[in-house]
Design a protein around this motif. Structure first.
Motif, PDB file in Angstrom:
ATOM      1  N   ARG A  49     -16.334  -4.282   2.778  1.00 21.63           N
ATOM      2  CA  ARG A  49     -15.775  -3.582   3.936  1.00 21.63           C
ATOM      3  C   ARG A  49     -14.601  -2.734   3.473  1.00 21.63           C
ATOM      4  NH1 ARG A  49     -16.272  -6.723   9.570  1.00 21.63           N
ATOM      5  NH2 ARG A  49     -14.947  -4.965  10.080  1.00 21.63           N
ATOM      6  N   GLN A  50     -14.720  -1.448   3.698  1.00 14.23           N
ATOM      7  CA  GLN A  50     -13.714  -0.518   3.211  1.00 14.23           C
ATOM      8  C   GLN A  50     -12.320  -0.829   3.749  1.00 14.23           C
ATOM      9  OE1 GLN A  50     -14.378   3.810   4.075  1.00 14.23           O
ATOM     10  NE2 GLN A  50     -15.000   3.822   1.932  1.00 14.23           N
ATOM     11  N   SER A  51     -12.242  -1.281   4.990  1.00 21.70           N
ATOM     12  CA  SER A  51     -10.945  -1.556   5.611  1.00 21.70           C
ATOM     13  C   SER A  51     -10.210  -2.713   4.945  1.00 21.70           C
ATOM     14  CB  SER A  51     -11.129  -1.851   7.101  1.00 21.70           C
ATOM     15  OG  SER A  51     -11.974  -2.976   7.299  1.00 21.70           O
ATOM     16  N   ASP A  52     -10.919  -3.525   4.151  1.00 15.42           N
ATOM     17  CA  ASP A  52     -10.278  -4.634   3.445  1.00 15.42           C
ATOM     18  C   ASP A  52      -9.570  -4.182   2.176  1.00 15.42           C
ATOM     19  OD1 ASP A  52     -11.174  -6.466   5.318  1.00 15.42           O
ATOM     20  OD2 ASP A  52     -12.956  -7.026   4.162  1.00 15.42           O
ATOM     21  N   HIS A  53      -9.722  -2.908   1.831  1.00 16.03           N
ATOM     22  CA  HIS A  53      -9.233  -2.434   0.531  1.00 16.03           C
ATOM     23  C   HIS A  53      -8.281  -1.247   0.669  1.00 16.03           C
ATOM     24  CE1 HIS A  53     -12.144  -5.080  -1.456  1.00 16.03           C
ATOM     25  NE2 HIS A  53     -12.935  -4.763  -0.447  1.00 16.03           N
ATOM     26  N   LEU A  54      -7.631  -1.147   1.827  1.00 15.84           N
ATOM     27  CA  LEU A  54      -6.720  -0.025   2.048  1.00 15.84           C
ATOM     28  C   LEU A  54      -5.506  -0.085   1.129  1.00 15.84           C
ATOM     29  CD1 LEU A  54      -6.862   0.261   5.956  1.00 15.84           C
ATOM     30  CD2 LEU A  54      -8.118   1.586   4.242  1.00 15.84           C
ATOM     31  N   GLY A  55      -5.162  -1.278   0.663  1.00 15.58           N
ATOM     32  CA  GLY A  55      -4.038  -1.399  -0.255  1.00 15.58           C
ATOM     33  C   GLY A  55      -4.274  -0.630  -1.543  1.00 15.58           C
ATOM     34  N   SER A  56      -5.502  -0.692  -2.061  1.00 14.87           N
ATOM     35  CA  SER A  56      -5.813   0.053  -3.286  1.00 14.87           C
ATOM     36  C   SER A  56      -5.820   1.553  -3.031  1.00 14.87           C
ATOM     37  CB  SER A  56      -7.166  -0.389  -3.851  1.00 14.87           C
ATOM     38  OG  SER A  56      -8.227  -0.046  -2.971  1.00 14.87           O
ATOM     39  N   HIS A  57      -6.179   1.953  -1.812  1.00 15.40           N
ATOM     40  CA  HIS A  57      -6.160   3.373  -1.470  1.00 15.40           C
ATOM     41  C   HIS A  57      -4.717   3.882  -1.430  1.00 15.40           C
ATOM     42  CE1 HIS A  57     -10.173   2.541   0.866  1.00 15.40           C
ATOM     43  NE2 HIS A  57     -10.255   2.279  -0.421  1.00 15.40           N
ATOM     44  N   ARG A  58      -3.826   3.083  -0.850  1.00 14.71           N
ATOM     45  CA  ARG A  58      -2.405   3.472  -0.811  1.00 14.71           C
ATOM     46  C   ARG A  58      -1.817   3.537  -2.219  1.00 14.71           C
ATOM     47  NH1 ARG A  58      -2.575   0.273   4.032  1.00 14.71           N
ATOM     48  NH2 ARG A  58      -2.089  -1.626   2.847  1.00 14.71           N
TER      49      ARG A  58
ATOM     50  N   LEU B 197      -2.811   6.781  -3.790  1.00 12.17           N
ATOM     51  CA  LEU B 197      -2.010   7.880  -3.254  1.00 12.17           C
ATOM     52  C   LEU B 197      -0.638   7.937  -3.928  1.00 12.17           C
ATOM     53  CD1 LEU B 197      -2.727   7.761   0.585  1.00 12.17           C
ATOM     54  CD2 LEU B 197      -3.152   9.702  -0.929  1.00 12.17           C
ATOM     55  N   LYS B 198      -0.012   6.778  -4.115  1.00 10.95           N
ATOM     56  CA  LYS B 198       1.296   6.739  -4.768  1.00 10.95           C
ATOM     57  C   LYS B 198       1.204   7.231  -6.206  1.00 10.95           C
ATOM     58  CE  LYS B 198       3.301   3.034  -1.956  1.00 10.95           C
ATOM     59  NZ  LYS B 198       3.823   1.640  -1.932  1.00 10.95           N
ATOM     60  N   GLN B 199       0.097   6.911  -6.859  1.00 14.49           N
ATOM     61  CA  GLN B 199      -0.115   7.371  -8.228  1.00 14.49           C
ATOM     62  C   GLN B 199      -0.187   8.899  -8.281  1.00 14.49           C
ATOM     63  OE1 GLN B 199      -3.400   5.379 -10.139  1.00 14.49           O
ATOM     64  NE2 GLN B 199      -3.519   6.867 -11.810  1.00 14.49           N
TER      65      GLN B 199
ATOM     66  N   LEU C 178       1.248  15.724  -7.181  1.00 15.22           N
ATOM     67  CA  LEU C 178       0.016  16.404  -6.770  1.00 15.22           C
ATOM     68  C   LEU C 178      -0.247  16.333  -5.272  1.00 15.22           C
ATOM     69  CD1 LEU C 178      -2.333  15.200  -9.661  1.00 15.22           C
ATOM     70  CD2 LEU C 178      -0.936  17.281  -9.535  1.00 15.22           C
ATOM     71  N   ILE C 179       0.623  15.661  -4.525  1.00 18.82           N
ATOM     72  CA  ILE C 179       0.416  15.454  -3.089  1.00 18.82           C
ATOM     73  C   ILE C 179       1.560  16.104  -2.317  1.00 18.82           C
ATOM     74  CG2 ILE C 179       0.264  13.704  -1.255  1.00 18.82           C
ATOM     75  CD1 ILE C 179      -2.133  13.549  -2.977  1.00 18.82           C
TER      76      ILE C 179
ATOM     77  N   GLY D  12      -4.716   6.604   7.297  1.00 18.87           N
ATOM     78  CA  GLY D  12      -3.977   6.179   6.119  1.00 18.87           C
ATOM     79  C   GLY D  12      -4.712   6.446   4.824  1.00 18.87           C
ATOM     80  N   THR D  13      -5.911   6.988   4.908  1.00 15.19           N
ATOM     81  CA  THR D  13      -6.704   7.369   3.745  1.00 15.19           C
ATOM     82  C   THR D  13      -7.664   8.459   4.213  1.00 15.19           C
ATOM     83  OG1 THR D  13      -8.146   6.528   1.977  1.00 15.19           O
ATOM     84  CG2 THR D  13      -8.422   5.553   4.163  1.00 15.19           C
ATOM     85  N   SER D  14      -8.662   8.771   3.416  1.00 12.53           N
ATOM     86  CA  SER D  14      -9.671   9.748   3.807  1.00 12.53           C
ATOM     87  C   SER D  14     -10.994   9.364   3.176  1.00 12.53           C
ATOM     88  CB  SER D  14      -9.287  11.162   3.336  1.00 12.53           C
ATOM     89  OG  SER D  14      -9.406  11.256   1.916  1.00 12.53           O
TER      90      SER D  14
END
Length: 287
Positions: A76-85, A88-90, A96-97, A195-197
């Motif tokens: 479930r993608q919503s369980d992994h939003l921490g890795s997405h954030r 983004l920080k990287q 680049l952001i 919070g992601t895309s």
């Protein structure tokens, strides 16, 4: 023939019932994995307003009825939003952001100005005119979207390419940086309501799940350039691709989730069998 030991996935969004187009995509992914590979199921549920638990249950029920078995637990993608954030920080740390406060209406208005000419539509919608490109992250507000500075990002990587295994556009595709700047532009990597895309999440989740071949509709072929760039920036392993035809109705229109007549649950209730579905989609009998 599918590559031996391929890892593929079917990744629907639970925003409505599965239809014939979804069945085609799921069959292709499972067939490409073959008996020696692994076929995974991912639920792309980052759109919290439209996703429903009832649709998730229905997706699994429909896939089981089709005779498809996935390996391991459902991702479930919503369980992994921490890795997405974290990703983004990287990218932020690399400069680049940038934050974007423009609404879709603002973008349409800017692109409709007489001096702009015809607006360009890319794989992420209208190519962003760059109004907020000069803003720093220090100016960001909670409601801002976060965009990738395409020109700056491309300057950080070498030659980009990907291998397409599907018959529609098979071969090695070398990406043109000038085309990506002009025809894709500064894509959104974090939407204010998610919070992601899609682009960021799909790349990160494919890497985390160990996907080796991405199978999906040909409508996403041009978006592959975004994904290959993100893989390079985040130092993720490359994958190969298999883009397939879209299933359309008699008028040539792509099937939609609101088309109840072609929903798998409707066809199932009318007496169709999984073998009937494969035949109607022009697929060979189950391997």
């Amino acid at each position: 023939m599918p590559p031996e030991g391929a890892v593929t996935r079917f990744a629907p969004s639970p925003t409505g019932p599965l239809h014939l187009g979804h069945a085609y995509a799921a069959f292709i992914a499972a067939d490409r994995a073959g008996p020696q590979g692994r076929f995974l199921l991912r639920i792309e549920d980052i759109d919290r307003e439209r996703c429903r638990e009832s649709y998730i249950r229905a997706i699994m029920d429909d896939l089981t009825w089709l005779g498809l078995t996935w390996h391991g637990p459902v991702w479930r993608q919503s369980d992994h939003l921490g890795s997405h954030r974290a990703a983004l920080k990287q990218l932020m740390a690399q400069g680049l952001i940038y934050p974007c406060k423009c609404s879709r209406g603002d973008i349409r208005a800017a692109l409709s100005a007489p001096q702009e000419g015809a607006p360009v539509i890319g794989p992420d919608g209208f190519v962003y005119p760059g109004a907020c490109r000069g803003r720093s992250m220090a100016e960001a507000h909670a409601q801002d979207a976060l965009r990738l500075d395409m020109r700056r990002a491309l300057s950080r990587v070498g030659r980009l390419s990907f291998v397409e295994n599907g018959p529609l556009r098979a071969g090695l595709h070398v990406l043109d940086p000038d085309w990506m700047i002009a025809q894709i532009g500064d894509v959104v990597l974090s939407r204010r309501d998610m919070g992601t895309s899609y682009h960021l999440s799909v790349v990160l989740d494919d890497a985390a799940q160990g996907i080796t071949e991405v199978t999906r509709g040909v409508d996403l072929f041009e978006a592959t350039a975004i994904h290959v760039l993100l893989q390079a920036l985040l130092k993720l392993p490359p994958v190969t691709y298999w883009h397939h035809d879209l299933i359309r109705d008699e008028g040539g229109k792509r099937l939609a989730k609101r088309d109840d007549a072609r929903a798998l649950s409707t066809l199932r209730a009318e007496g169709a069998t999984p073998a009937d579905i494969r035949v109607s989609l022009g697929l060979p009998s189950a391997p």
